[in-house]
Design a protein around this motif. Structure first.
Motif, PDB file in Angstrom:
ATOM      1  N   HIS A   1      36.394 -18.885  -9.606  1.00 38.84           N
ATOM      2  CA  HIS A   1      35.414 -18.370 -10.651  1.00 38.84           C
ATOM      3  C   HIS A   1      35.611 -18.826 -12.018  1.00 38.84           C
ATOM      4  O   HIS A   1      34.731 -19.247 -12.517  1.00 38.84           O
ATOM      5  N   THR A   2      37.089 -18.462 -12.326  1.00 39.49           N
ATOM      6  CA  THR A   2      37.371 -19.097 -13.827  1.00 39.49           C
ATOM      7  C   THR A   2      37.177 -20.793 -13.866  1.00 39.49           C
ATOM      8  O   THR A   2      37.031 -21.163 -14.919  1.00 39.49           O
ATOM      9  N   LYS A   3      37.505 -21.334 -12.756  1.00 39.68           N
ATOM     10  CA  LYS A   3      37.398 -22.746 -12.696  1.00 39.68           C
ATOM     11  C   LYS A   3      36.096 -23.209 -13.242  1.00 39.68           C
ATOM     12  O   LYS A   3      35.498 -24.141 -13.793  1.00 39.68           O
TER      13      LYS A   3
ATOM     14  N   MET B   1      33.684 -21.421 -14.342  1.00 39.49           N
ATOM     15  CA  MET B   1      33.213 -21.177 -15.602  1.00 39.49           C
ATOM     16  C   MET B   1      33.703 -22.108 -16.626  1.00 39.49           C
ATOM     17  O   MET B   1      33.002 -22.456 -17.749  1.00 39.49           O
ATOM     18  N   THR B   2      35.016 -22.629 -16.472  1.00 37.81           N
ATOM     19  CA  THR B   2      35.677 -23.444 -17.409  1.00 37.81           C
ATOM     20  C   THR B   2      34.710 -24.730 -17.370  1.00 37.81           C
ATOM     21  O   THR B   2      34.515 -25.495 -18.384  1.00 37.81           O
TER      22      THR B   2
ATOM     23  N   PHE C   1      39.338 -15.657  -7.903  1.00 37.30           N
ATOM     24  CA  PHE C   1      39.447 -15.337  -9.154  1.00 37.30           C
ATOM     25  C   PHE C   1      39.572 -16.671  -9.714  1.00 37.30           C
ATOM     26  O   PHE C   1      38.843 -17.168 -10.857  1.00 37.30           O
TER      27      PHE C   1
END
Length: 58
Positions: A12-14, A16-17, A9
């Motif tokens: 993935h968020t990193k 996208m950031t 998680f």
């Protein structure tokens, strides 16, 4: 989207950031170029044509 672990998680968020930050940086540069673009002089039909380009006639 399914995440099996907290690490997935975060990765993935990193990702996208970073993609969003890159897009924002490119967009900011393009916006700045648009705002500071070359300005064309306005044609004045009443101008006599004498003098310099600065409009003072000296």
């Amino acid at each position: 989207m399914e995440f099996n672990s907290m690490h997935e998680f975060f990765m993935h968020t990193k990702t996208m950031t970073y993609l969003l930050m890159g897009g924002i940086l490119v967009g900011a540069v393009l916006w700045w170029q648009f705002l500071m673009g070359e300005k064309k002089p306005i044609d004045n039909p009443h101008r006599t044509g004498e003098g310099h380009d600065n409009g003072h006639g000296h």
